[in-house]
Design a protein around this motif. Structure first.
Motif, PDB file in Angstrom:
ATOM      1  N   GLN A   1     -37.455 -45.239  21.166  1.00  0.00           N
ATOM      2  CA  GLN A   1     -36.920 -43.897  20.876  1.00  0.00           C
ATOM      3  C   GLN A   1     -35.491 -43.750  21.394  1.00  0.00           C
ATOM      4  N   LEU A   2     -34.956 -44.821  22.035  1.00  0.00           N
ATOM      5  CA  LEU A   2     -33.616 -44.777  22.651  1.00  0.00           C
ATOM      6  C   LEU A   2     -33.519 -43.598  23.620  1.00  0.00           C
ATOM      7  N   ASP A   3     -34.662 -43.274  24.219  1.00  0.00           N
ATOM      8  CA  ASP A   3     -34.837 -42.167  25.163  1.00  0.00           C
ATOM      9  C   ASP A   3     -34.405 -40.803  24.615  1.00  0.00           C
ATOM     10  N   LYS A   4     -34.492 -40.672  23.294  1.00  0.00           N
ATOM     11  CA  LYS A   4     -34.238 -39.350  22.699  1.00  0.00           C
ATOM     12  C   LYS A   4     -35.446 -38.455  22.997  1.00  0.00           C
ATOM     13  N   ARG A   5     -35.188 -37.224  23.380  1.00  0.00           N
ATOM     14  CA  ARG A   5     -36.266 -36.296  23.711  1.00  0.00           C
ATOM     15  C   ARG A   5     -36.158 -35.034  22.875  1.00  0.00           C
ATOM     16  N   ASN A   6     -37.115 -34.832  22.001  1.00  0.00           N
ATOM     17  CA  ASN A   6     -37.138 -33.600  21.215  1.00  0.00           C
ATOM     18  C   ASN A   6     -37.774 -32.484  22.026  1.00  0.00           C
ATOM     19  N   LYS A   7     -37.253 -31.301  21.823  1.00  0.00           N
ATOM     20  CA  LYS A   7     -37.819 -30.129  22.514  1.00  0.00           C
ATOM     21  C   LYS A   7     -38.895 -29.524  21.615  1.00  0.00           C
ATOM     22  N   PRO A   8     -40.154 -29.521  22.074  1.00  0.00           N
ATOM     23  CA  PRO A   8     -41.210 -29.004  21.201  1.00  0.00           C
ATOM     24  C   PRO A   8     -41.167 -27.493  21.038  1.00  0.00           C
ATOM     25  N   ASP A   9     -41.578 -27.056  19.844  1.00  0.00           N
ATOM     26  CA  ASP A   9     -41.760 -25.633  19.572  1.00  0.00           C
ATOM     27  C   ASP A   9     -43.190 -25.305  20.012  1.00  0.00           C
ATOM     28  N   LEU A  10     -43.343 -24.404  20.944  1.00  0.00           N
ATOM     29  CA  LEU A  10     -44.661 -24.118  21.521  1.00  0.00           C
ATOM     30  C   LEU A  10     -45.393 -22.973  20.808  1.00  0.00           C
ATOM     31  N   PHE A  11     -45.101 -22.790  19.528  1.00  0.00           N
ATOM     32  CA  PHE A  11     -45.731 -21.758  18.704  1.00  0.00           C
ATOM     33  C   PHE A  11     -47.268 -21.790  18.787  1.00  0.00           C
ATOM     34  N   LEU A  12     -47.846 -22.984  18.814  1.00  0.00           N
ATOM     35  CA  LEU A  12     -49.312 -23.106  18.794  1.00  0.00           C
ATOM     36  C   LEU A  12     -49.999 -22.559  20.034  1.00  0.00           C
ATOM     37  N   LYS A  13     -49.227 -22.329  21.096  1.00  0.00           N
ATOM     38  CA  LYS A  13     -49.827 -21.797  22.336  1.00  0.00           C
ATOM     39  C   LYS A  13     -50.491 -20.430  22.100  1.00  0.00           C
ATOM     40  N   LYS A  14     -50.118 -19.805  20.993  1.00  0.00           N
ATOM     41  CA  LYS A  14     -50.739 -18.526  20.605  1.00  0.00           C
ATOM     42  C   LYS A  14     -52.235 -18.752  20.276  1.00  0.00           C
ATOM     43  N   TYR A  15     -52.557 -19.953  19.790  1.00  0.00           N
ATOM     44  CA  TYR A  15     -53.923 -20.253  19.346  1.00  0.00           C
ATOM     45  C   TYR A  15     -54.670 -21.218  20.267  1.00  0.00           C
ATOM     46  N   TRP A  16     -53.926 -21.942  21.071  1.00  0.00           N
ATOM     47  CA  TRP A  16     -54.532 -23.089  21.773  1.00  0.00           C
ATOM     48  C   TRP A  16     -53.726 -23.460  23.009  1.00  0.00           C
ATOM     49  N   LYS A  17     -54.457 -23.880  24.045  1.00  0.00           N
ATOM     50  CA  LYS A  17     -53.773 -24.414  25.242  1.00  0.00           C
ATOM     51  C   LYS A  17     -54.516 -25.662  25.709  1.00  0.00           C
ATOM     52  N   PRO A  18     -53.785 -26.731  26.056  1.00  0.00           N
ATOM     53  CA  PRO A  18     -54.464 -27.921  26.565  1.00  0.00           C
ATOM     54  C   PRO A  18     -55.133 -27.639  27.909  1.00  0.00           C
ATOM     55  N   LYS A  19     -56.269 -28.283  28.147  1.00  0.00           N
ATOM     56  CA  LYS A  19     -57.029 -28.046  29.382  1.00  0.00           C
ATOM     57  C   LYS A  19     -56.868 -29.176  30.390  1.00  0.00           C
ATOM     58  N   PHE A  20     -56.598 -30.388  29.900  1.00  0.00           N
ATOM     59  CA  PHE A  20     -56.565 -31.554  30.783  1.00  0.00           C
ATOM     60  C   PHE A  20     -55.164 -31.801  31.338  1.00  0.00           C
ATOM     61  N   SER A  21     -55.076 -31.965  32.647  1.00  0.00           N
ATOM     62  CA  SER A  21     -53.815 -32.437  33.234  1.00  0.00           C
ATOM     63  C   SER A  21     -53.729 -33.934  32.937  1.00  0.00           C
ATOM     64  N   LEU A  22     -52.537 -34.502  33.067  1.00  0.00           N
ATOM     65  CA  LEU A  22     -52.357 -35.937  32.833  1.00  0.00           C
ATOM     66  C   LEU A  22     -53.252 -36.747  33.781  1.00  0.00           C
ATOM     67  N   GLU A  23     -53.308 -36.329  35.040  1.00  0.00           N
ATOM     68  CA  GLU A  23     -54.145 -37.016  36.029  1.00  0.00           C
ATOM     69  C   GLU A  23     -55.625 -37.004  35.620  1.00  0.00           C
ATOM     70  N   ALA A  24     -56.091 -35.836  35.158  1.00  0.00           N
ATOM     71  CA  ALA A  24     -57.509 -35.707  34.774  1.00  0.00           C
ATOM     72  C   ALA A  24     -57.823 -36.578  33.560  1.00  0.00           C
ATOM     73  N   GLY A  25     -56.917 -36.589  32.589  1.00  0.00           N
ATOM     74  CA  GLY A  25     -57.108 -37.410  31.390  1.00  0.00           C
ATOM     75  C   GLY A  25     -57.140 -38.887  31.722  1.00  0.00           C
ATOM     76  N   ILE A  26     -56.196 -39.326  32.567  1.00  0.00           N
ATOM     77  CA  ILE A  26     -56.146 -40.736  32.978  1.00  0.00           C
ATOM     78  C   ILE A  26     -57.421 -41.109  33.735  1.00  0.00           C
ATOM     79  N   GLN A  27     -57.885 -40.217  34.589  1.00  0.00           N
ATOM     80  CA  GLN A  27     -59.132 -40.460  35.349  1.00  0.00           C
ATOM     81  C   GLN A  27     -60.310 -40.683  34.401  1.00  0.00           C
ATOM     82  N   GLU A  28     -60.403 -39.881  33.340  1.00  0.00           N
ATOM     83  CA  GLU A  28     -61.493 -40.021  32.355  1.00  0.00           C
ATOM     84  C   GLU A  28     -61.481 -41.413  31.718  1.00  0.00           C
ATOM     85  N   ILE A  29     -60.277 -41.871  31.351  1.00  0.00           N
ATOM     86  CA  ILE A  29     -60.158 -43.174  30.673  1.00  0.00           C
ATOM     87  C   ILE A  29     -60.476 -44.317  31.641  1.00  0.00           C
ATOM     88  N   ILE A  30     -59.988 -44.197  32.872  1.00  0.00           N
ATOM     89  CA  ILE A  30     -60.289 -45.221  33.885  1.00  0.00           C
ATOM     90  C   ILE A  30     -61.803 -45.319  34.086  1.00  0.00           C
TER      91      ILE A  30
END
Length: 287
Positions: free
Chosen positions: A251-280
């Motif tokens: 990606q040549l370290d390009k970072r797009n800024k996300p549009d957080l419009f969907l937060k009106k309908y949905w919010k993620p529940k898992f922190s990165l640590e919790a998700g990684i723990q599940e996979i481990i």
């Protein structure tokens, strides 16, 4: 109204893929009617085939399409294949054939794109941009994914978090492809599935406002930090981290800024640590 929704048939194109497989299981668990379609299931379910009778049949049967199929994988896979004729040809044919049949039978659909679709130096990004144009012309909804991570079936196409975890469990060492300074926005598969369900349930309302939505947490994390989270969770294993001198060539370290419009309908529940723990936990049991 919900009873009516549950009668509808949902077609998942790419139902064995990284996102599709998680999503299929998620919907079936919730008792949705799901039609599956993936080349991994059968050679007759190859989207590269012109006028695929099986595809026509499934599209005629369904009420809604999740177009999640693509020839893609994690950064190792993309580095190796995205600049090949075959990669380009596979994805052009997948899109051309599928959109042609969607156009004919006029089914509402969602097209899985990527936050890399504005990175024209990447053949993968360019192809997703073409898919977005097709989708716009046919009245579909584009959903841009950042970096969805979870348990993976096809390890030839695995992504960075899975790679790091498997290296840790097998060799007690994380060997990085880069210096780890690049940052990514990671979304756990379960959160991704829940987000896709909310998009589906609110499809008509969202379509009145948007042609494209971002499915993402909005939080960036460096790759070296991901390695350190795994190292910390597996501290008894004394994991070593080996960094490369290479910079992010994908990606040549390009970072797009996300549009957080969907937060009106949905919010993620898992922190990165919790998700990684599940996979481990999953891969530890598999050993």
């Amino acid at each position: 109204e919900f009873a009516e929704i549950m009668k509808k048939k949902i077609l998942i194109l790419g139902s064995e893929g990284q996102i599709g497989n998680h999503f299929k299981d998620y919907l079936l668990k919730k008792k949705y009617k799901v039609l599956e379609f993936d080349i991994v299931r059968s050679k007759d379910e190859d989207l590269r085939l012109n006028n695929n009778k099986n595809l026509i049949s499934k599209i005629k049967q369904c009420d809604f399409i999740f177009f999640l199929a693509f020839d893609v994988g994690g950064s190792r896979y993309l580095k190796k294949y995205q600049n090949t004729y075959q990669f380009l040809s596979n994805n052009i044919r997948i899109m051309s054939n599928t959109f042609e049949i969607i156009k004919k039978y006029k089914r509402p659909f969602l097209f899985a794109s990527s936050q890399m679709s504005n990175m024209s130096y990447s053949p993968y990004g360019l192809l997703k941009n073409i898919g977005e144009k097709y989708s716009d012309m046919l009245g579909g909804l584009v959903v841009k994914f950042w970096n969805v991570y979870g348990i993976e079936k096809d390890l030839k196409k695995s992504h960075v978090i899975t790679d790091f975890i498997l290296m840790s469990l097998k060799n007690k060492k994380i060997k990085m492809l880069t210096n780890g300074q690049e940052k990514r926005d990671f979304l756990y598969a379960e959160d991704c599935c829940n987000g896709l369900e909310q998009i589906y349930l609110n499809f008509n309302e969202i379509k009145l406002i948007k042609n494209s939505v971002d499915l993402t947490t909005g939080k960036y994390t460096s790759i070296i930090h991901v390695a350190k989270i795994i190292q910390k969770i597996l501290k008894k294993n004394k994991i070593k981290i080996e960094r490369s001198k290479n910079k992010d060539s994908l990606q040549l370290d390009k970072r797009n800024k996300p549009d957080l419009f969907l937060k009106k309908y949905w919010k993620p529940k898992f922190s990165l640590e919790a998700g990684i723990q599940e996979i481990i936990s999953y891969y530890k049991l598999k050993k």
